[in-house]
Design a protein around this motif. Structure first.
Motif, PDB file in Angstrom:
ATOM      1  N   LEU A 468       0.848  -1.186   0.000  1.00 22.92           N
ATOM      2  CA  LEU A 468       0.000   0.000   0.000  1.00 22.92           C
ATOM      3  C   LEU A 468       0.888   1.243   0.000  1.00 22.92           C
ATOM      4  CD1 LEU A 468      -2.679  -1.071   2.645  1.00 22.92           C
ATOM      5  CD2 LEU A 468      -2.781  -1.307   0.154  1.00 22.92           C
ATOM      6  N   LEU A 469       0.680   2.088  -0.992  1.00 26.93           N
ATOM      7  CA  LEU A 469       1.453   3.319  -1.106  1.00 26.93           C
ATOM      8  C   LEU A 469       0.883   4.405  -0.211  1.00 26.93           C
ATOM      9  CD1 LEU A 469       1.884   3.491  -4.992  1.00 26.93           C
ATOM     10  CD2 LEU A 469       3.463   2.492  -3.313  1.00 26.93           C
ATOM     11  N   LYS A 470       1.695   5.402   0.065  1.00 24.65           N
ATOM     12  CA  LYS A 470       1.225   6.552   0.822  1.00 24.65           C
ATOM     13  C   LYS A 470       0.209   7.343   0.012  1.00 24.65           C
ATOM     14  CE  LYS A 470       5.257   7.201   3.790  1.00 24.65           C
ATOM     15  NZ  LYS A 470       6.372   8.100   4.176  1.00 24.65           N
ATOM     16  N   PRO A 471      -0.619   8.139   0.685  1.00 28.44           N
ATOM     17  CA  PRO A 471      -1.548   8.990  -0.064  1.00 28.44           C
ATOM     18  C   PRO A 471      -0.784   9.968  -0.945  1.00 28.44           C
ATOM     19  CG  PRO A 471      -1.507   9.597   2.265  1.00 28.44           C
ATOM     20  CD  PRO A 471      -0.744   8.320   2.137  1.00 28.44           C
ATOM     21  N   ARG A 472      -1.417  10.346  -2.048  1.00 29.54           N
ATOM     22  CA  ARG A 472      -0.870  11.317  -2.991  1.00 29.54           C
ATOM     23  C   ARG A 472       0.321  10.790  -3.766  1.00 29.54           C
ATOM     24  NH1 ARG A 472      -1.612  16.903   0.611  1.00 29.54           N
ATOM     25  NH2 ARG A 472      -3.895  16.788   0.673  1.00 29.54           N
ATOM     26  N   ILE A 473       0.385   9.471  -3.895  1.00 30.33           N
ATOM     27  CA  ILE A 473       1.369   8.837  -4.763  1.00 30.33           C
ATOM     28  C   ILE A 473       0.592   8.159  -5.892  1.00 30.33           C
ATOM     29  CG2 ILE A 473       3.226   7.155  -4.973  1.00 30.33           C
ATOM     30  CD1 ILE A 473       3.924   9.426  -3.099  1.00 30.33           C
ATOM     31  N   THR A 474       0.775   8.619  -7.115  1.00 35.14           N
ATOM     32  CA  THR A 474       0.084   8.026  -8.258  1.00 35.14           C
ATOM     33  C   THR A 474       0.871   6.821  -8.756  1.00 35.14           C
ATOM     34  OG1 THR A 474      -0.892  10.131  -8.941  1.00 35.14           O
ATOM     35  CG2 THR A 474      -0.697   8.420 -10.625  1.00 35.14           C
ATOM     36  N   PRO A 475       0.263   5.622  -8.779  1.00 37.39           N
ATOM     37  CA  PRO A 475       1.016   4.408  -9.130  1.00 37.39           C
ATOM     38  C   PRO A 475       1.185   4.200 -10.633  1.00 37.39           C
ATOM     39  CG  PRO A 475      -1.209   3.825  -8.546  1.00 37.39           C
ATOM     40  CD  PRO A 475      -1.097   5.311  -8.330  1.00 37.39           C
ATOM     41  N   ILE A 476       1.510   5.276 -11.344  1.00 40.15           N
ATOM     42  CA  ILE A 476       1.837   5.222 -12.767  1.00 40.15           C
ATOM     43  C   ILE A 476       3.194   5.889 -12.927  1.00 40.15           C
ATOM     44  CG2 ILE A 476       1.210   5.992 -15.088  1.00 40.15           C
ATOM     45  CD1 ILE A 476      -1.706   6.010 -14.164  1.00 40.15           C
ATOM     46  N   VAL A 477       4.166   5.146 -13.416  1.00 47.01           N
ATOM     47  CA  VAL A 477       5.524   5.682 -13.533  1.00 47.01           C
ATOM     48  C   VAL A 477       5.610   6.722 -14.636  1.00 47.01           C
ATOM     49  CG1 VAL A 477       7.923   5.115 -14.040  1.00 47.01           C
ATOM     50  CG2 VAL A 477       6.541   3.560 -12.622  1.00 47.01           C
ATOM     51  N   ASP A 478       5.085   6.410 -15.821  1.00 45.22           N
ATOM     52  CA  ASP A 478       5.228   7.260 -17.008  1.00 45.22           C
ATOM     53  C   ASP A 478       3.854   7.610 -17.567  1.00 45.22           C
ATOM     54  OD1 ASP A 478       5.817   8.519 -19.379  1.00 45.22           O
ATOM     55  OD2 ASP A 478       7.084   6.924 -20.175  1.00 45.22           O
ATOM     56  N   PRO A 479       3.418   8.871 -17.482  1.00 44.43           N
ATOM     57  CA  PRO A 479       2.090   9.251 -17.962  1.00 44.43           C
ATOM     58  C   PRO A 479       1.983   9.399 -19.476  1.00 44.43           C
ATOM     59  CG  PRO A 479       3.228  11.183 -17.168  1.00 44.43           C
ATOM     60  CD  PRO A 479       4.134  10.011 -16.880  1.00 44.43           C
ATOM     61  N   THR A 480       3.085   9.263 -20.182  1.00 41.82           N
ATOM     62  CA  THR A 480       3.057   9.492 -21.629  1.00 41.82           C
ATOM     63  C   THR A 480       2.713   8.224 -22.414  1.00 41.82           C
ATOM     64  OG1 THR A 480       5.415   9.003 -21.963  1.00 41.82           O
ATOM     65  CG2 THR A 480       4.816  11.265 -21.356  1.00 41.82           C
ATOM     66  N   ARG A 481       2.476   7.120 -21.708  1.00 42.64           N
ATOM     67  CA  ARG A 481       2.229   5.845 -22.399  1.00 42.64           C
ATOM     68  C   ARG A 481       0.761   5.431 -22.400  1.00 42.64           C
ATOM     69  NH1 ARG A 481       7.377   2.157 -20.272  1.00 42.64           N
ATOM     70  NH2 ARG A 481       9.021   3.543 -21.066  1.00 42.64           N
ATOM     71  N   GLY A 482      -0.136   6.345 -22.054  1.00 41.34           N
ATOM     72  CA  GLY A 482      -1.559   6.008 -22.096  1.00 41.34           C
ATOM     73  C   GLY A 482      -2.315   6.565 -20.911  1.00 41.34           C
ATOM     74  N   TYR A 483      -2.175   5.949 -19.747  1.00 39.99           N
ATOM     75  CA  TYR A 483      -2.859   6.418 -18.542  1.00 39.99           C
ATOM     76  C   TYR A 483      -2.049   7.527 -17.877  1.00 39.99           C
ATOM     77  CZ  TYR A 483      -6.302   2.590 -18.324  1.00 39.99           C
ATOM     78  OH  TYR A 483      -7.348   1.737 -18.560  1.00 39.99           O
ATOM     79  N   VAL A 484      -2.746   8.609 -17.502  1.00 34.95           N
ATOM     80  CA  VAL A 484      -2.089   9.700 -16.792  1.00 34.95           C
ATOM     81  C   VAL A 484      -2.481   9.718 -15.323  1.00 34.95           C
ATOM     82  CG1 VAL A 484      -1.980  11.104 -18.880  1.00 34.95           C
ATOM     83  CG2 VAL A 484      -3.895  11.416 -17.300  1.00 34.95           C
ATOM     84  N   ALA A 485      -3.623   9.120 -14.991  1.00 37.30           N
ATOM     85  CA  ALA A 485      -4.131   9.098 -13.621  1.00 37.30           C
ATOM     86  C   ALA A 485      -4.851   7.784 -13.391  1.00 37.30           C
ATOM     87  CB  ALA A 485      -5.068  10.281 -13.370  1.00 37.30           C
ATOM     88  N   THR A 486      -5.077   7.452 -12.112  1.00 41.57           N
ATOM     89  CA  THR A 486      -5.700   6.156 -11.840  1.00 41.57           C
ATOM     90  C   THR A 486      -6.318   6.133 -10.449  1.00 41.57           C
ATOM     91  OG1 THR A 486      -5.351   3.761 -12.049  1.00 41.57           O
ATOM     92  CG2 THR A 486      -3.619   5.025 -10.941  1.00 41.57           C
ATOM     93  N   HIS A 487      -6.586   4.923  -9.975  1.00 44.49           N
ATOM     94  CA  HIS A 487      -7.223   4.670  -8.678  1.00 44.49           C
ATOM     95  C   HIS A 487      -6.654   3.354  -8.163  1.00 44.49           C
ATOM     96  CE1 HIS A 487      -9.607   1.805 -11.037  1.00 44.49           C
ATOM     97  NE2 HIS A 487      -9.694   2.782 -11.927  1.00 44.49           N
ATOM     98  N   GLY A 488      -7.277   2.767  -7.162  1.00 51.96           N
ATOM     99  CA  GLY A 488      -6.818   1.486  -6.648  1.00 51.96           C
ATOM    100  C   GLY A 488      -6.228   1.556  -5.260  1.00 51.96           C
ATOM    101  N   SER A 489      -6.144   2.748  -4.684  1.00 51.79           N
ATOM    102  CA  SER A 489      -5.520   2.914  -3.376  1.00 51.79           C
ATOM    103  C   SER A 489      -6.527   2.651  -2.254  1.00 51.79           C
ATOM    104  CB  SER A 489      -4.973   4.337  -3.241  1.00 51.79           C
ATOM    105  OG  SER A 489      -6.012   5.238  -2.880  1.00 51.79           O
ATOM    106  N   PRO A 490      -6.058   2.586  -0.998  1.00 49.77           N
ATOM    107  CA  PRO A 490      -6.967   2.432   0.139  1.00 49.77           C
ATOM    108  C   PRO A 490      -7.436   3.762   0.714  1.00 49.77           C
ATOM    109  CG  PRO A 490      -4.719   2.243   0.921  1.00 49.77           C
ATOM    110  CD  PRO A 490      -4.640   2.455  -0.578  1.00 49.77           C
ATOM    111  N   TRP A 491      -7.144   4.867   0.007  1.00 51.36           N
ATOM    112  CA  TRP A 491      -7.465   6.186   0.548  1.00 51.36           C
ATOM    113  C   TRP A 491      -8.845   6.653   0.080  1.00 51.36           C
ATOM    114  CZ3 TRP A 491      -4.282   6.283   4.254  1.00 51.36           C
ATOM    115  CH2 TRP A 491      -2.998   5.766   4.093  1.00 51.36           C
ATOM    116  N   ASP A 492      -9.396   7.646   0.778  1.00 49.48           N
ATOM    117  CA  ASP A 492     -10.776   8.069   0.531  1.00 49.48           C
ATOM    118  C   ASP A 492     -11.001   8.600  -0.873  1.00 49.48           C
ATOM    119  OD1 ASP A 492     -11.584   7.269   3.003  1.00 49.48           O
ATOM    120  OD2 ASP A 492     -12.182   9.250   3.723  1.00 49.48           O
TER     121      ASP A 492
END
Length: 555
Positions: A468-492
């Motif tokens: 589980l990552l800390k809040p405000r960490i987007t689990p996408i390394v490179d936004p230029t390959r398709g997805y720029v944002a996402t979900h899946g975290s345990p945060w609100d």
């Protein structure tokens, strides 16, 4: 209304047009209608977070206006589990059960003993089919371990008609369940279903409308006034920007069609056509149709949740829902609606950093399973072997089953040390820690991370570790390959979703305290007088009667 007229009416909602006018004041509602509704309409808007819902609430003039002004509003609903992904979220909405009971712990998990080279298992596939993979699969509900509301209704009364339509296969399958009469989802060829299911005339006609529409270019959409302030470019690297799109597309571009308001309008057109053609809600029993509207999710991933694109999408969603409800009203159907989401979402860090949140980050590539394997292999003397399997830089991680007990112990110890020392990691739980935790109870907003993890845990499918990552960490390394944002975290940001109920005759009210999406099934079951054994589900019935009276009485 004839099929083609119904479909055309909703498809026209994707063209530039005035906002749907809200009907005049309705008669004062009673405490509760005396009879069960003849049709349940269950709508899941993919990635429609509680934040998005509240941000645009003052601008609603169509279907969302009806649900918020004249319905029962739970603005603080929760997909209460940690794995806030599409498949787990949809599996909770009409089963009354968390992923720990549904068995749908993620969009993809790993079975290292699977009898095929590809060890990834897609949540809505049948991996026993020969020659398939998690990317080229035969769609199936075989992994869903519990019945849906439609399945329970059909078991109680075989005359019940159960239909599920969606933009994604996993949305349609998880809400419809294995006993649905019809299950349809959108593909580049139109709406499709399970293998060997013949295409009925209705679907063929809707697919013809889709093909005709897709073959034409689209100029995109006008920018509503409330979206003007969001209309600025955000640099994501490699000369790419997001934030100023209008969904213009060339003829035949399914990728843009799918990530635009056009997709939801088409799915609602199909839903309206199915209701009309099958006569849903016009017989003695209660029927149910579930509708998965997937465009908001595709828009959120491709463009983020706070740009002009997302703003346009929510405005169009509101209008399209208004047109859809107007068709049901015109047909005189006694229907009840529930609208919610499978999960929330988080905007891209590049825009957050421009809007007062400089601490927002993208995940460190060192946390990906590939990089972890290299680092742990070097420390344990096991370099060159694939030690750690996973679907990305968060979530379930699996250790190679070919390791000896001593090797496995060394790999686990080094992986835990590496992860727990990383500044972007909030917590890492072992399988044993999660399994030893009791199933959570009480208000979902007060759960610990371990309790959230337990709500997503299945002893057969979950990984050896949960990252589980800390809040405000987007689990996408490179936004230029398709997805720029996402979900899946345990945060609100990802757990909180709206839950809205509406039926003509119900007095509206709003309850700001936390509830769960698993509460939807027992609430609807009580509305239609369907017994559901309490021990078979995780949710509780929500009383939809304002003031005196209780729609859950005896449940």
């Amino acid at each position: 209304m004839m099929l083609r007229k119904a479909a055309a009416a909703l498809l026209l909602a994707t063209c530039a047009m005035p906002a749907v006018a809200r009907p005049g004041a309705a008669p004062a509602p009673q405490s509760a209608p005396a009879t069960a509704p003849r049709l349940i309409v269950a709508i899941a808007v993919d990635q429609f977070s509680a934040d998005l819902f509240s941000e645009y609430r003052r601008y609603y003039e169509g279907g969302l206006k009806r649900l918020t002004a004249d319905g029962i509003v739970f603005p603080r609903g929760y997909q209460s589990h940690a794995a806030t992904e599409t498949c787990p979220g949809h599996s909770t909405i009409l089963t009354g059960s968390r992923p720990s009971r549904t068995g749908i712990i993620a969009n993809t998990w790993f079975d290292l003993k699977a009898g095929r080279e590809d060890k990834a298992i897609y949540c809505a596939e049948d991996e026993t089919q020969p020659g398939t993979s998690s990317g080229a699969y035969v769609a199936s509900p075989v992994h869903l371990r519990v019945p849906t509301l439609g399945g329970r209704m059909k078991a109680a009364n075989p005359a019940t008609r159960v239909v599920s339509v969606a933009g994604k296969d996993r949305a349609a399958i998880m809400m419809g369940g294995p006993t649905a009469d019809q299950t349809w989802w959108l593909s580049p060829k139109g709406y499709v279903s399970y293998k060997d299911v013949p295409t009925p005339p209705l679907i063929a006609k809707v697919n013809a409308v889709f093909a005709q529409r897709l073959a034409q270019p689209s100029p995109g959409f006008d920018l509503p006034p409330q979206c003007v302030a969001k209309d600025f470019p955000v640099d994501i690297g490699a000369g790419q920007t997001v934030g100023t799109g209008r969904f213009a597309r060339e003829a035949g571009d399914f990728r843009i069609f799918r990530a635009s308001p056009e997709q939801d309008a088409l799915t609602l057109a199909l839903a309206a056509s199915v209701i009309e053609t099958m006569g849903l809600g016009k017989q003695a029993q209660t029927d149910i149709i579930s509708i998965g509207l997937s465009a908001t999710d595709y828009v959120g991933h491709a463009f983020g949740t706070e740009g002009a694109e997302s703003c346009i999408q929510i405005e169009r969603l509101d209008q399209e829902l208004g047109a859809f409800f107007a068709l049901l009203d015109k047909d005189g159907i006694d229907y009840a609606v529930v609208l919610t989401a499978d999960h929330g979402g988080h905007d891209l860090p590049e825009r957050h950093r421009e809007n007062a949140m400089p601490m927002e980050q993208r995940v460190d590539e060192a946390l990906t399973p590939k990089a972890l394997t290299v680092a742990v292999g070097a420390k344990t003397g096991l370099a060159g072997r694939k030690l750690i399997w996973g679907d990305g830089p968060m979530g379930d991680l699996y250790f190679d089953t070919a390791l000896t007990p001593s090797q496995r112990a060394a790999v686990e110890a080094e992986t835990l040390r590496t992860l727990r020392a990383h500044p972007q990691v909030q917590a890492v739980f072992t399988k044993a820690e999660i399994a030893a935790s009791p199933s959570p109870s009480g208000p979902p907003e007060s759960w610990s991370l371990l309790q959230e993890a337990r709500a997503s845990f299945d002893p057969e499918r979950s990984g050896d570790l949960l990252l589980l990552l800390k809040p405000r960490i987007t689990p996408i390394v490179d936004p230029t390959r398709g997805y720029v944002a996402t979900h899946g975290s345990p945060w609100d940001t990802d757990r909180r979703v709206p839950i809205l109920f509406w039926r003509k005759g119900l007095r509206p009210f709003e309850q700001p305290l936390g509830v769960e999406t698993v509460d939807i099934l027992p609430t609807l079951a009580a509305l239609i007088g369907l017994p559901v054994p309490r021990g078979e589900i995780d949710g509780r019935c929500l009383d939809l009667i304002a003031g005196e009276g209780d729609s859950c009485a005896g449940r």
